[in-house]
Design a protein around this motif. Structure first.
Motif, mmCIF file in Angstrom:
data_model
loop_
_atom_site.group_PDB
_atom_site.id
_atom_site.type_symbol
_atom_site.label_atom_id
_atom_site.label_comp_id
_atom_site.label_asym_id
_atom_site.label_seq_id
_atom_site.Cartn_x
_atom_site.Cartn_y
_atom_site.Cartn_z
ATOM 1 N N VAL A 57 -1.785 5.717 10.972
ATOM 2 C CA VAL A 57 -0.460 5.791 10.360
ATOM 3 C C VAL A 57 0.246 7.066 10.806
ATOM 4 O O VAL A 57 -0.332 8.155 10.745
ATOM 5 C CB VAL A 57 -0.575 5.756 8.819
ATOM 6 N N GLY A 58 1.491 6.930 11.241
ATOM 7 C CA GLY A 58 2.288 8.082 11.651
ATOM 8 C C GLY A 58 3.210 8.525 10.540
ATOM 9 O O GLY A 58 4.306 7.984 10.379
ATOM 10 N N LEU A 59 2.764 9.512 9.748
ATOM 11 C CA LEU A 59 3.636 10.122 8.751
ATOM 12 C C LEU A 59 4.597 11.072 9.448
ATOM 13 O O LEU A 59 4.629 11.153 10.674
ATOM 14 C CB LEU A 59 2.801 10.843 7.695
ATOM 15 N N ALA A 60 5.389 11.810 8.686
ATOM 16 C CA ALA A 60 6.422 12.650 9.288
ATOM 17 C C ALA A 60 5.854 13.602 10.319
ATOM 18 O O ALA A 60 6.364 13.718 11.437
ATOM 19 C CB ALA A 60 7.157 13.428 8.196
ATOM 20 N N LYS A 61 4.763 14.294 9.973
ATOM 21 C CA LYS A 61 4.214 15.332 10.842
ATOM 22 C C LYS A 61 2.719 15.162 11.117
ATOM 23 O O LYS A 61 2.089 16.065 11.661
ATOM 24 C CB LYS A 61 4.450 16.712 10.202
ATOM 25 N N TRP A 62 2.169 14.021 10.731
ATOM 26 C CA TRP A 62 0.738 13.815 10.909
ATOM 27 C C TRP A 62 0.437 12.385 11.344
ATOM 28 O O TRP A 62 1.083 11.438 10.878
ATOM 29 C CB TRP A 62 -0.021 14.084 9.602
ATOM 30 N N LEU A 63 -0.564 12.251 12.207
ATOM 31 C CA LEU A 63 -1.220 10.976 12.408
ATOM 32 C C LEU A 63 -2.454 10.957 11.518
ATOM 33 O O LEU A 63 -3.214 11.929 11.477
ATOM 34 C CB LEU A 63 -1.630 10.783 13.869
ATOM 35 N N CYS A 64 -2.647 9.854 10.792
ATOM 36 C CA CYS A 64 -3.732 9.770 9.815
ATOM 37 C C CYS A 64 -4.449 8.431 9.945
ATOM 38 O O CYS A 64 -3.833 7.416 10.266
ATOM 39 C CB CYS A 64 -3.199 9.887 8.390
ATOM 40 N N PHE A 65 -5.751 8.431 9.674
ATOM 41 C CA PHE A 65 -6.497 7.193 9.544
ATOM 42 C C PHE A 65 -6.504 6.754 8.094
ATOM 43 O O PHE A 65 -6.526 7.578 7.176
ATOM 44 C CB PHE A 65 -7.940 7.362 10.029
ATOM 45 N N ALA A 66 -6.531 5.437 7.895
ATOM 46 C CA ALA A 66 -6.589 4.881 6.551
ATOM 47 C C ALA A 66 -7.371 3.577 6.585
ATOM 48 O O ALA A 66 -7.331 2.841 7.573
ATOM 49 C CB ALA A 66 -5.192 4.626 6.006
ATOM 50 N N THR A 67 -8.093 3.309 5.496
ATOM 51 C CA THR A 67 -8.808 2.045 5.342
ATOM 52 C C THR A 67 -8.172 1.268 4.201
ATOM 53 O O THR A 67 -8.239 1.704 3.044
ATOM 54 C CB THR A 67 -10.294 2.277 5.034
ATOM 55 N N TYR A 78 0.862 -1.182 0.000
ATOM 56 C CA TYR A 78 0.000 0.000 0.000
ATOM 57 C C TYR A 78 0.899 1.232 0.000
ATOM 58 O O TYR A 78 1.650 1.473 0.958
ATOM 59 C CB TYR A 78 -0.900 0.011 1.238
ATOM 60 N N ARG A 79 0.829 2.002 -1.057
ATOM 61 C CA ARG A 79 1.701 3.167 -1.194
ATOM 62 C C ARG A 79 1.214 4.332 -0.332
ATOM 63 O O ARG A 79 0.016 4.569 -0.184
ATOM 64 C CB ARG A 79 1.780 3.611 -2.655
ATOM 65 N N LEU A 80 2.180 5.073 0.203
ATOM 66 C CA LEU A 80 1.906 6.236 1.047
ATOM 67 C C LEU A 80 2.465 7.491 0.389
ATOM 68 O O LEU A 80 3.408 7.418 -0.406
ATOM 69 C CB LEU A 80 2.552 6.047 2.420
ATOM 70 N N PRO A 81 1.928 8.667 0.727
ATOM 71 C CA PRO A 81 2.456 9.894 0.133
ATOM 72 C C PRO A 81 3.829 10.275 0.660
ATOM 73 O O PRO A 81 4.539 11.064 0.037
ATOM 74 C CB PRO A 81 1.406 10.946 0.505
ATOM 75 N N GLU A 82 4.219 9.728 1.820
ATOM 76 C CA GLU A 82 5.535 9.981 2.395
ATOM 77 C C GLU A 82 5.849 8.871 3.376
ATOM 78 O O GLU A 82 5.030 7.984 3.617
ATOM 79 C CB GLU A 82 5.575 11.352 3.087
ATOM 80 N N ARG A 83 7.036 8.895 3.953
ATOM 81 C CA ARG A 83 7.469 7.842 4.860
ATOM 82 C C ARG A 83 6.588 7.760 6.108
ATOM 83 O O ARG A 83 6.158 8.774 6.638
ATOM 84 C CB ARG A 83 8.920 8.085 5.282
ATOM 85 N N ALA A 84 6.363 6.539 6.546
ATOM 86 C CA ALA A 84 5.622 6.302 7.788
ATOM 87 C C ALA A 84 6.575 5.719 8.819
ATOM 88 O O ALA A 84 7.148 4.653 8.614
ATOM 89 C CB ALA A 84 4.466 5.348 7.548
ATOM 90 N N GLY A 85 6.749 6.429 9.938
ATOM 91 C CA GLY A 85 7.654 5.954 10.971
ATOM 92 C C GLY A 85 7.072 4.842 11.807
ATOM 93 O O GLY A 85 7.799 3.996 12.341
ATOM 94 N N SER A 86 5.731 4.822 11.956
ATOM 95 C CA SER A 86 5.065 3.779 12.731
ATOM 96 C C SER A 86 3.586 3.783 12.387
ATOM 97 O O SER A 86 3.081 4.700 11.724
ATOM 98 C CB SER A 86 5.267 3.993 14.239
ATOM 99 N N PHE A 87 2.877 2.771 12.871
ATOM 100 C CA PHE A 87 1.455 2.659 12.601
ATOM 101 C C PHE A 87 0.841 1.731 13.637
ATOM 102 O O PHE A 87 1.544 1.054 14.397
ATOM 103 C CB PHE A 87 1.198 2.122 11.190
ATOM 104 N N ALA A 88 -0.494 1.702 13.676
ATOM 105 C CA ALA A 88 -1.217 0.809 14.577
ATOM 106 C C ALA A 88 -2.442 0.274 13.872
ATOM 107 O O ALA A 88 -3.029 0.944 13.018
ATOM 108 C CB ALA A 88 -1.620 1.547 15.853
#
Length: 295
Positions: free
Chosen positions: A70-80, A51-61
């Motif tokens: 998903v923890g991107l560089a400066k944002w926590l985001c939800f994804a389905t 699953y491609r992301l717009p930028e690097r993800a340091g961690s996720f749950a």
């Protein structure tokens, strides 16, 4: 490979970090940070789903609802996730919390849910900065983002929790693992103290088993070490890859221990490795509680 170590996957999708087992979904998940991609894999599959992301993800749950946090560089985001058959698709993200938006020198690093279903993570330095300026945070639907009063880090890592959730383990980029008393509901920490010292490596990812022992992957040495709850070194395994990242227990009985490596497939050295640890079991990962508010 000896010492009960077996490579179970060598694939271009590795290096792998943030390794997690999806209980019920029967899949292993990890993030390829440099390639800005999340991967999911069943051991019966010939290759991981990407699953491609717009930028690097340091961690996720993994979330209670089936979504991902998903923890991107400066944002926590939800994804389905769009489904296991739809590989190499962009992952649609919905930002929910900004992380240090005014500090360009850091990005989101290691993270894990606590036993109450809150996401606890840290940041790492991305610039030429001599000072440790990374921080640790807790994110929940009820309280949003709350900073934890822990020492500053160059690279936040080794985040995991005791079986009762009252002790948090972490590292800050130094050659030691720390621990503290942790209250999930109030996001308060106390009694910060050393747990274990490493002689020639830096702690990276860690997990706690059902006996309360800490398993830590050592960045640079290729070792995985099991520590007793009091910090005593119990056993060490050496993998044929120097940059091991994070262990995780999985399988229906949580008795399968895999370890990720950030060496890619160079010289056959990277991949996912299984360790034979008879009689040892993990603790189910608590999914992130995304029910309150459900943005």
């Amino acid at each position: 490979m000896g010492d009960g170590v077996q490579r179970v996957l060598a694939h271009r999708s590795l290096p792998g970090d943030g390794l997690l087992w999806q209980h019920g979904g029967d899949r292993w998940w990890w993030t390829d940070v440099p390639a800005a991609t999340l991967h999911a894999w069943r051991e019966t599959d010939p290759a991981p789903v990407a699953y491609r992301l717009p930028e690097r993800a340091g961690s996720f749950a993994l979330c209670r609802s089936g979504r991902l946090l998903v923890g991107l560089a400066k944002w926590l985001c939800f994804a389905t996730p769009p489904g296991p058959a739809k590989t190499n698709r962009p992952l649609a993200l919905k930002p929910v919390a900004a992380v240090d938006p005014a500090e360009p020198r850091t990005r989101v690093a290691d993270g894990r849910t606590d036993r109450r279903g809150h996401f606890v993570f840290g940041t790492r330095i991305e610039a030429d900065e001599p000072r440790a300026i990374g921080s640790f945070y807790q994110y929940s639907q009820a309280h949003g983002l709350r900073r934890l009063a822990l020492p500053a880090a160059t690279v936040a890592g080794s985040i995991c929790f005791s079986p009762d959730g009252a002790t948090m383990y972490f590292s800050t980029g130094e050659q030691r693992i720390m621990r503290c008393d942790y209250d999930a509901d109030s996001a308060q920490v106390a009694g910060v103290r050393p747990f274990a010292a490493l002689a020639d490596a830096v702690p990276h990812g860690a997990i706690v088993d059902s006996e309360g022992c800490v398993w830590n992957a050592e960045q640079g040495s290729g070792r995985l070490t099991r520590y007793a709850p009091d910090g005593e070194r119990m056993a060490t395994w050496t993998l044929p890859a120097p940059h091991v990242t994070r262990p995780a227990f999985g399988g229906t009985k949580l008795d399968c221990l895999l370890v990720g490596s950030a060496d890619g497939t160079r010289n056959g050295g990277g991949g996912l490795f299984r360790l034979a640890v008879p009689g040892v079991r993990g603790i189910p990962e608590t999914p992130f509680d995304d029910s309150a508010g459900n943005p």
